[in-house]
Design a protein around this motif. Structure first.
Motif, short mmCIF file in Angstrom:
data_model
loop_
_atom_site.label_atom_id
_atom_site.label_comp_id
_atom_site.label_asym_id
_atom_site.label_seq_id
_atom_site.Cartn_x
_atom_site.Cartn_y
_atom_site.Cartn_z
N ASP A 33 0.86 -1.19 0.00
CA ASP A 33 0.00 0.00 0.00
C ASP A 33 0.89 1.23 0.00
O ASP A 33 1.70 1.42 0.91
CB ASP A 33 -0.86 -0.07 1.27
N ILE A 34 0.74 2.07 -1.00
CA ILE A 34 1.63 3.22 -1.13
C ILE A 34 1.50 4.19 0.05
O ILE A 34 2.45 4.89 0.39
CB ILE A 34 1.42 3.94 -2.49
N THR A 35 0.36 4.19 0.71
CA THR A 35 0.18 5.11 1.84
C THR A 35 0.97 4.67 3.07
O THR A 35 1.04 5.40 4.05
CB THR A 35 -1.31 5.27 2.23
N ARG A 36 1.55 3.46 3.02
CA ARG A 36 2.39 2.97 4.13
C ARG A 36 3.87 3.23 3.88
O ARG A 36 4.71 2.85 4.70
CB ARG A 36 2.19 1.45 4.31
N GLN A 37 4.19 3.84 2.76
CA GLN A 37 5.59 4.04 2.40
C GLN A 37 6.18 5.26 3.08
O GLN A 37 5.47 6.24 3.34
CB GLN A 37 5.71 4.22 0.88
N ARG A 38 7.48 5.20 3.33
CA ARG A 38 8.24 6.38 3.74
C ARG A 38 9.07 6.81 2.55
O ARG A 38 9.82 6.01 2.00
CB ARG A 38 9.16 6.07 4.92
N ALA A 39 8.93 8.06 2.17
CA ALA A 39 9.70 8.58 1.05
C ALA A 39 9.65 10.10 1.16
O ALA A 39 8.84 10.63 1.93
CB ALA A 39 9.08 8.12 -0.27
N ASP A 40 10.49 10.79 0.43
CA ASP A 40 10.37 12.26 0.45
C ASP A 40 9.04 12.68 -0.16
O ASP A 40 8.37 13.56 0.34
CB ASP A 40 11.53 12.89 -0.33
N ALA A 41 8.68 12.02 -1.25
CA ALA A 41 7.41 12.35 -1.90
C ALA A 41 6.68 11.08 -2.32
O ALA A 41 7.31 10.10 -2.75
CB ALA A 41 7.65 13.23 -3.12
N ILE A 42 5.37 11.12 -2.18
CA ILE A 42 4.50 10.03 -2.64
C ILE A 42 3.62 10.60 -3.75
O ILE A 42 3.04 11.68 -3.59
CB ILE A 42 3.62 9.50 -1.48
N VAL A 43 3.58 9.90 -4.87
CA VAL A 43 2.79 10.39 -6.01
C VAL A 43 1.37 9.85 -5.92
O VAL A 43 1.15 8.68 -5.62
CB VAL A 43 3.46 9.99 -7.34
N ASN A 44 0.43 10.74 -6.17
CA ASN A 44 -0.99 10.38 -6.17
C ASN A 44 -1.52 10.28 -7.60
O ASN A 44 -1.29 11.19 -8.40
CB ASN A 44 -1.78 11.46 -5.40
#
Ligand code: AR6
Length: 169
Positions: free
Chosen positions: A10-21
């Motif tokens: 699930d992308i909403t569980r990722q840690r990153a500088d930016a998450i793309v929607n």
């Protein structure tokens, strides 16, 4: 050189500088990744999206473009919203899909983001066949001139992950 990483989840569980929607032009939310990002990220994201609609993007965010907001409570600093094309069997819209990845990386560069998590844009509600979308996504990222160090494709299920894995080779 930009490294490409694959993750299933699930992308909403990722840690990153930016998450793309994988947003739509209204920037006001929807289902799929968009719904999940707003749910988990909280109301600060929608508040900034509304402000964008009241200023720069009165007519909405055009397909193939990208814009950043806060990531609210997500494990990222920014959400980069981009609007994928709806798949069409009659018309080749792949330049627009490639543009989503390039425009998002351009925004990431402007922000100074070094790690960026992408979903498989347009492959859900917008109906793009996964293998073709993966080919376009990987080619767009590989050919992008960007300071982003890590692009992470976050695929919800195992079949999508396998398709991307084959594409990376
Ligand atoms: N994490 C990672 N991938 C996900 C997640 C998640 N939490 N949820 C879904 N996917 P979609 P689109 C996968 O429909 O096709 C929205 O209503 C999903 O399985 O989110 O670009 C917007 O508001 C699929 O492979 O985006 C727009 O109106 C991929 O992410 C419209 O849908 C993209 O599916 C955009 O459609």
């Amino acid at each position: 050189m930009t490294g490409i990483l694959l993750v299933q989840g699930d992308i909403t569980r990722q840690r990153a500088d930016a998450i793309v929607n994988a947003a739509n032009s209204s920037l006001l939310g929807g289902g799929g990744v968009d719904g999940a990002i707003h749910r988990r990220g909280g109301p600060a994201i929608l508040a900034e999206c509304r402000a964008l609609r009241a200023s720069r993007y009165g007519r909405g965010l055009p397909t193939g473009q990208a814009v950043a907001t806060t990531a609210g409570r997500l494990g990222a600093q920014w959400v980069i919203h981009t609007v994928g094309p709806v798949f069409s069997a009659d018309e080749d819209r792949s330049p627009l899909l490639a543009s989503c990845y390039r425009a998002s990386l351009r925004v990431a560069d402007e922000l100074g983001a070094r790690t960026v998590a992408f979903p498989a844009i347009s492959t859900g509600v917008y109906g793009w066949p996964m293998a073709d979308a993966a080919r376009i996504a990987v080619a767009a990222v590989r050919s992008a001139d960007t300071a982003v160090e890590e692009v992470r494709f976050v695929l919800l299920d195992a079949p999508a992950y396998e398709v991307f894995a084959r594409q990376i080779g």
